[in-house]
Design a protein around this motif. Structure first.
Motif, PDB file in Angstrom:
ATOM      1  N   MET A   1      -3.009 -17.905  -1.413  1.00 43.41           N
ATOM      2  CA  MET A   1      -3.078 -17.370  -0.079  1.00 43.41           C
ATOM      3  C   MET A   1      -4.449 -16.715   0.076  1.00 43.41           C
ATOM      4  SD  MET A   1       0.765 -15.860   0.267  1.00 43.41           S
ATOM      5  CE  MET A   1       1.267 -16.537   1.807  1.00 43.41           C
ATOM      6  N   GLN A   2      -4.894 -16.668   1.280  1.00 45.85           N
ATOM      7  CA  GLN A   2      -6.192 -16.046   1.529  1.00 45.85           C
ATOM      8  C   GLN A   2      -5.970 -14.787   2.347  1.00 45.85           C
ATOM      9  OE1 GLN A   2      -8.943 -18.500   3.644  1.00 45.85           O
ATOM     10  NE2 GLN A   2     -10.565 -16.996   3.575  1.00 45.85           N
ATOM     11  N   LEU A   3      -6.392 -13.682   1.787  1.00 43.87           N
ATOM     12  CA  LEU A   3      -6.288 -12.406   2.495  1.00 43.87           C
ATOM     13  C   LEU A   3      -7.687 -11.907   2.811  1.00 43.87           C
ATOM     14  CD1 LEU A   3      -3.571 -10.620   0.312  1.00 43.87           C
ATOM     15  CD2 LEU A   3      -3.257 -11.710   2.531  1.00 43.87           C
ATOM     16  N   PHE A  17      -7.590 -11.266  -5.784  1.00 44.88           N
ATOM     17  CA  PHE A  17      -7.735 -12.415  -6.677  1.00 44.88           C
ATOM     18  C   PHE A  17      -6.689 -12.408  -7.791  1.00 44.88           C
ATOM     19  CE2 PHE A  17     -11.892 -11.753  -4.746  1.00 44.88           C
ATOM     20  CZ  PHE A  17     -12.071 -12.996  -4.165  1.00 44.88           C
ATOM     21  N   ASP A  18      -5.900 -11.344  -7.866  1.00 48.31           N
ATOM     22  CA  ASP A  18      -4.780 -11.307  -8.800  1.00 48.31           C
ATOM     23  C   ASP A  18      -3.649 -12.116  -8.165  1.00 48.31           C
ATOM     24  OD1 ASP A  18      -3.135 -10.207 -11.069  1.00 48.31           O
ATOM     25  OD2 ASP A  18      -2.033  -9.364  -9.364  1.00 48.31           O
ATOM     26  N   PRO A  19      -3.200 -13.193  -8.819  1.00 52.64           N
ATOM     27  CA  PRO A  19      -2.192 -14.065  -8.190  1.00 52.64           C
ATOM     28  C   PRO A  19      -0.929 -13.328  -7.734  1.00 52.64           C
ATOM     29  CG  PRO A  19      -3.056 -15.092 -10.170  1.00 52.64           C
ATOM     30  CD  PRO A  19      -3.615 -13.694 -10.118  1.00 52.64           C
ATOM     31  N   ARG A  20      -0.429 -12.417  -8.538  1.00 50.61           N
ATOM     32  CA  ARG A  20       0.799 -11.697  -8.172  1.00 50.61           C
ATOM     33  C   ARG A  20       0.580 -10.847  -6.913  1.00 50.61           C
ATOM     34  NH1 ARG A  20       3.352  -9.768 -12.967  1.00 50.61           N
ATOM     35  NH2 ARG A  20       4.635 -11.584 -12.753  1.00 50.61           N
ATOM     36  N   GLN A  21      -0.497 -10.077  -6.889  1.00 52.47           N
ATOM     37  CA  GLN A  21      -0.784  -9.243  -5.729  1.00 52.47           C
ATOM     38  C   GLN A  21      -1.052 -10.096  -4.488  1.00 52.47           C
ATOM     39  OE1 GLN A  21      -3.506  -5.905  -5.985  1.00 52.47           O
ATOM     40  NE2 GLN A  21      -3.395  -5.987  -8.225  1.00 52.47           N
ATOM     41  N   ARG A  28       4.220 -10.754   2.411  1.00 50.05           N
ATOM     42  CA  ARG A  28       4.549  -9.622   3.287  1.00 50.05           C
ATOM     43  C   ARG A  28       3.867  -9.784   4.645  1.00 50.05           C
ATOM     44  NH1 ARG A  28       2.564  -4.818   1.159  1.00 50.05           N
ATOM     45  NH2 ARG A  28       1.549  -5.912  -0.533  1.00 50.05           N
ATOM     46  N   TYR A  29       2.632 -10.276   4.626  1.00 44.40           N
ATOM     47  CA  TYR A  29       1.897 -10.471   5.877  1.00 44.40           C
ATOM     48  C   TYR A  29       2.586 -11.524   6.746  1.00 44.40           C
ATOM     49  CZ  TYR A  29      -1.996 -11.133   9.089  1.00 44.40           C
ATOM     50  OH  TYR A  29      -2.774 -11.212  10.212  1.00 44.40           O
ATOM     51  N   LEU A  30       2.980 -12.649   6.129  1.00 37.04           N
ATOM     52  CA  LEU A  30       3.692 -13.677   6.887  1.00 37.04           C
ATOM     53  C   LEU A  30       5.002 -13.133   7.456  1.00 37.04           C
ATOM     54  CD1 LEU A  30       3.091 -16.826   4.671  1.00 37.04           C
ATOM     55  CD2 LEU A  30       2.299 -16.481   7.012  1.00 37.04           C
ATOM     56  N   LYS A  31       5.709 -12.333   6.668  1.00 35.76           N
ATOM     57  CA  LYS A  31       6.956 -11.724   7.146  1.00 35.76           C
ATOM     58  C   LYS A  31       6.671 -10.821   8.347  1.00 35.76           C
ATOM     59  CE  LYS A  31      10.750  -8.770   5.631  1.00 35.76           C
ATOM     60  NZ  LYS A  31      11.271  -7.961   4.525  1.00 35.76           N
ATOM     61  N   ASP A  32       5.615 -10.026   8.256  1.00 39.98           N
ATOM     62  CA  ASP A  32       5.236  -9.153   9.372  1.00 39.98           C
ATOM     63  C   ASP A  32       4.901  -9.960  10.623  1.00 39.98           C
ATOM     64  OD1 ASP A  32       5.551  -6.966   7.710  1.00 39.98           O
ATOM     65  OD2 ASP A  32       3.389  -6.654   7.401  1.00 39.98           O
ATOM     66  N   MET A  33       4.190 -11.087  10.443  1.00 31.67           N
ATOM     67  CA  MET A  33       3.828 -11.917  11.591  1.00 31.67           C
ATOM     68  C   MET A  33       5.068 -12.582  12.195  1.00 31.67           C
ATOM     69  SD  MET A  33       0.649 -11.412  12.133  1.00 31.67           S
ATOM     70  CE  MET A  33       0.947  -9.752  11.551  1.00 31.67           C
ATOM     71  N   ASN A  49      -3.777 -17.662  10.482  1.00 36.80           N
ATOM     72  CA  ASN A  49      -5.021 -18.420  10.379  1.00 36.80           C
ATOM     73  C   ASN A  49      -6.163 -17.819  11.183  1.00 36.80           C
ATOM     74  OD1 ASN A  49      -6.712 -20.896  11.713  1.00 36.80           O
ATOM     75  ND2 ASN A  49      -6.275 -21.238   9.545  1.00 36.80           N
ATOM     76  N   ALA A  50      -5.893 -17.445  12.433  1.00 38.89           N
ATOM     77  CA  ALA A  50      -6.968 -16.995  13.333  1.00 38.89           C
ATOM     78  C   ALA A  50      -6.964 -15.498  13.575  1.00 38.89           C
ATOM     79  CB  ALA A  50      -6.849 -17.724  14.668  1.00 38.89           C
TER      80      ALA A  50
END
Length: 106
Positions: A1-3, A17-21, A28-33, A49-50
């Protein structure tokens, strides 16, 4: 994922860059969206995305080629994975007998 850096900070992701984090924060971000856009997948993916500010600015999916392509690609992959999941066949043991099932557990 890209944050993005600001999003990672908001999600309290200290090392994106830590895979778990990264996966935890992105999930969590997708859930919030999804919550923000009442489970409207297209708007959720557009915001991912945007950015939600652009979804608000345009009152829907922004007219960005990359965003429209991203939404199509994610939806197509979701459909493909769902079809593959439905077509799986499992061998399960029930009452000491081997059986074929569409579910991994009897």
């Amino acid at each position: 994922m890209q944050l993005m850096p600001a999003t990672a900070r908001d999600l309290r992701v200290s090392d994106p860059f830590d895979p778990r984090q990264n996966v935890n924060g992105g999930t969590r971000y997708l859930k919030d969206m999804l919550r923000r856009y009442s489970n409207d997948l297209a708007l959720c993916l557009a915001a991912y995305n945007a950015g939600p500010q652009n979804v608000e600015r345009y009152g829907g999916v922004p007219p960005y080629r990359e965003t429209i392509s991203y939404i199509r690609k994610v939806k197509a992959l979701m459909s493909r994975y769902e079809r593959e999941r439905e077509s799986r066949v499992y061998r399960v043991i029930k009452n000491g007998r081997e059986m074929i099932s569409s579910n991994p557990l009897p």
